[in-house]
Design a protein around this motif. Structure first.
Motif, PDB file in Angstrom:
ATOM      1  N   ASP A 185      52.600  54.072  17.615  1.00 51.24           N
ATOM      2  CA  ASP A 185      51.892  53.953  18.890  1.00 51.24           C
ATOM      3  C   ASP A 185      51.372  52.542  19.115  1.00 51.24           C
ATOM      4  OD1 ASP A 185      52.381  56.586  19.431  1.00 51.24           O
ATOM      5  OD2 ASP A 185      50.406  57.312  18.757  1.00 51.24           O
ATOM      6  N   ASP A 186      50.974  51.856  18.028  1.00 52.76           N
ATOM      7  CA  ASP A 186      50.489  50.483  18.191  1.00 52.76           C
ATOM      8  C   ASP A 186      51.581  49.594  18.798  1.00 52.76           C
ATOM      9  OD1 ASP A 186      48.043  51.113  17.143  1.00 52.76           O
ATOM     10  OD2 ASP A 186      48.561  50.516  15.098  1.00 52.76           O
ATOM     11  N   GLN A 218      52.007  50.511  22.502  1.00 52.78           N
ATOM     12  CA  GLN A 218      50.928  49.955  23.323  1.00 52.78           C
ATOM     13  C   GLN A 218      51.135  48.461  23.577  1.00 52.78           C
ATOM     14  OE1 GLN A 218      47.220  50.918  21.425  1.00 52.78           O
ATOM     15  NE2 GLN A 218      47.377  53.115  21.879  1.00 52.78           N
ATOM     16  N   ARG A 248      51.789  46.677  27.128  1.00 49.92           N
ATOM     17  CA  ARG A 248      51.000  45.536  27.619  1.00 49.92           C
ATOM     18  C   ARG A 248      51.912  44.414  28.088  1.00 49.92           C
ATOM     19  NH1 ARG A 248      49.711  40.745  26.486  1.00 49.92           N
ATOM     20  NH2 ARG A 248      50.904  40.763  24.545  1.00 49.92           N
ATOM     21  N   GLY A 288      47.743  47.988  28.067  1.00 47.64           N
ATOM     22  CA  GLY A 288      48.229  48.626  26.856  1.00 47.64           C
ATOM     23  C   GLY A 288      48.155  50.131  26.908  1.00 47.64           C
ATOM     24  N   ASP A 289      47.288  50.679  27.778  1.00 50.74           N
ATOM     25  CA  ASP A 289      47.120  52.133  27.819  1.00 50.74           C
ATOM     26  C   ASP A 289      47.765  52.751  29.056  1.00 50.74           C
ATOM     27  OD1 ASP A 289      45.479  51.011  29.660  1.00 50.74           O
ATOM     28  OD2 ASP A 289      43.646  52.039  29.005  1.00 50.74           O
ATOM     29  N   MET A 292      53.835  52.891  28.743  1.00 49.27           N
ATOM     30  CA  MET A 292      54.180  53.478  27.460  1.00 49.27           C
ATOM     31  C   MET A 292      55.548  54.160  27.542  1.00 49.27           C
ATOM     32  SD  MET A 292      51.642  53.225  25.071  1.00 49.27           S
ATOM     33  CE  MET A 292      51.488  54.720  24.114  1.00 49.27           C
TER      34      MET A 292
END
Length: 564
Positions: free
Chosen positions: A530-531, A534, A538, A544-545, A550
């Protein structure tokens, strides 16, 4: 291959470790986070000029350490050992320290070394492509070597045949030039040696003759004294006078007879009798030897001595010219004779060399023509394939031109001048690749070239900075795809701001900025799961969220063949 780079107090980076490894590594981060400092750090390890302004504010120095995996057979190992360093278990450690005052220090394989050594190792370790970094293939020499590598076995065979012909031509031509240039000197040398040889042969010196004549001269010079002394000795031992003078032989004989008369009365005198008998024999032998010696003394000693001295004068004159002793003179004569044979044969050698050089030039011309033909064919193929790559990298109007022209003279690498040029748009003139494109375009041109030449490259690591400048959408995806293809054969490190490029990496590093303190600080972390999604979101949307970001990031990873 670079395994790890550690950075301390360089620019905005307080302390960071980049774990790289094989394949495709991408570095992303917000603007001002310090992505460029990573390229700067690598540049310092490769011998780039140090700048005190790059040291983090408040720090006394900046330190960069790089760990490379180097095969034991690599030529870089020899250069490291020449510098006093060591490669242990295939690991090479390079360190560069820059003080706040601008002083710089380098270590290579654990030993201090001049910064210039880093620069020498750079060509064998890393190639950097970027707007402000060294660009590979800018020199004619590098371009020719790259084309030869791309040409494969065909060019290699033609080049090897040419080099063989060139070396033979150079060897014969150099010898011919020496013989022709020094002809007058050789004629004078031959005249001197011939005169010396004639003089020595006329004298006919014999080995050891000077020492033998010196001994005879000494003897003849003292002849009268020798005759008188030998005569007195002979007279004392065995007198020939009739006046009754006693001599040694007579006295010894009288003593022997006296003892012999009484020895039967006392046997202890027997040894004495034997001694006197032996003494008489020895005296008689000595007398005979002296008599023979007196008879051997030359009756015309004065004339003989004169002849000997004349001969010694001849030999001394030779020794003054050609050596300290007669043996030295004889050796000089032999060397002179051998050298004369060489010098007298030079005219024949010159004719033979002229014929050889003429034949060599014909062979060389044919080999050069074959090499030019092989290079020209490879140049056409290289230009065609790179141009096709450029079309997929948002440079559809650009054309790569590889020229193979006549340099006008034979050199050890051939008679060809190789130039790699870029025609940015139709209707424009091709220009050198370093001048025919912007920084971002230039990185893409170099990417296209490196991808096409990947099979022949010997550089283990490529670094691209701003390779995606001014590009987006499908073109950016193609850039990522090409970088991934290049990474199948060599290590690739890319600093990017595009998610389309980052999606193809197998190792994603993120430079994180922390501006909470008085001094902005950055660190580096590896992204997964997930990092990574994100960070790519971005890059796509600035958020990023973002759910849509995503989802788009996930799609890109799937396009690149990765699952999250």
């Amino acid at each position: 291959m670079i395994e790890e780079i550690s950075i301390a107090d360089l620019g905005v980076i307080g302390e960071a470790t980049l774990e790289l490894g094989p394949g495709f590594t991408v570095v992303t981060g917000e603007t001002g986070a310090g992505k460029t400092m990573i390229v700067t750090a690598l540049g310092l390890l490769l011998g780039a000029r140090a700048d005190a302004g790059s040291v983090r504010r408040g720090a006394s120095s900046a330190v960069v350490e790089g760990r490379w995996h180097v095969p034991d057979h690599a030529t870089v190992v020899d250069r490291v050992e020449d510098a006093g360093g060591a490669v242990e278990d295939g690991e090479l450690i390079l360190t560069r320290t820059v003080s706040a005052e601008g002083r710089s220090r380098a270590t290579v394989g654990g030993r201090s070394a001049p910064v210039a050594v880093l620069g020498e190792l750079a060509d064998q370790l890393v190639t950097v492509h970027g707007q402000s970094d060294q660009i590979r293939l800018t020199s004619s020499t590098a371009q020719r070597a790259a084309l030869d590598g791309f040409g494969g076995a065909t060019v290699e065979k033609a080049l090897r045949k040419y080099v063989t012909a060139y070396d033979a031509w150079q060897e014969h031509a150099a010898e011919l030039e020496t013989l022709t240039r020094d002809r007058d000197d050789r004629l004078a040398e031959a005249a001197r040696l011939r005169a010396a040889s004639d003089e020595i042969e006329a004298a006919v010196p014999q080995p050891g003759e000077d020492a033998e004549l010196a001994e005879r001269a000494e003897r003849l010079g003292n002849l009268e004294e020798l005759r008188l002394s030998a005569g007195l000795a002979h007279e004392a031992i065995s007198s020939e006078s009739l006046d009754g003078v006693a001599d040694v032989i007579g006295l010894v004989e009288a003593a022997r007879r006296a003892v012999e008369r009484v020895v039967s009365a006392d046997s202890t005198l027997q040894p004495v009798l034997e001694q006197l008998t032996e003494l008489g024999i020895q005296a008689s032998e000595a007398s005979a030897s002296l008599s023979s010696y007196l008879g051997s003394l030359e009756p015309e000693a004065g004339h003989d001595l004169e002849l000997i001295n004349e001969r010694r004068a001849v030999l001394s004159a030779l020794a003054r010219k050609y050596g300290e002793t007669v043996d030295d003179v004889i050796a000089f004569g032999e060397r002179a004779s051998n050298r004369l044979l060489e010098l007298d044969g030079d005219d024949d050698r010159i004719v033979a060399l002229q014929q050889a050089v003429e034949q060599d030039e014909q062979t060389l011309a044919a080999a050069a023509s074959s090499l030019t033909s092989a290079r020209s064919k490879a140049a056409t193929d290289l230009a065609k394939r790179v141009t096709a790559e450029l079309k997929t990298l948002a440079m559809g109007g650009a054309t790569l031109v590889v020229e193979v022209t006549d340099a006008g003279e034979y050199r050890r690498h051939g008679r060809d001048q190789v130039a790699i040029l870029l025609q940015p748009h139709s209707g424009t003139d091709p220009r050198p690749i370093g001048k025919g494109a912007s920084g971002g375009e230039l990185s893409r041109v170099m990417l296209a070239i490196e991808v096409v030449m990947a099979g022949s490259t010997t550089v283990p690591t490529f670094v691209f900075d701003e390779v995606d400048a001014g590009v987006g959408g499908a073109a950016a995806i193609e850039i990522g795809r090409r970088l991934a293809a290049l990474a199948e054969r060599t290590q690739v490190i890319v600093v990017t701001h595009l998610a389309q490029v980052a999606a193809f990496a197998n190792n994603h590093l993120n430079v994180v900025k922390d501006a909470s303190g008085a001094v902005t600080s950055s660190s580096v972390r590896r992204l997964e799961g997930d990092d990574r999604l994100q960070e790519m979101a971005r890059l796509l949307s600035g958020l990023g969220d973002s759910a849509s970001g995503m989802e788009h990031a996930r799609e890109l990873l799937e396009v690149a063949g990765h699952t999250v």
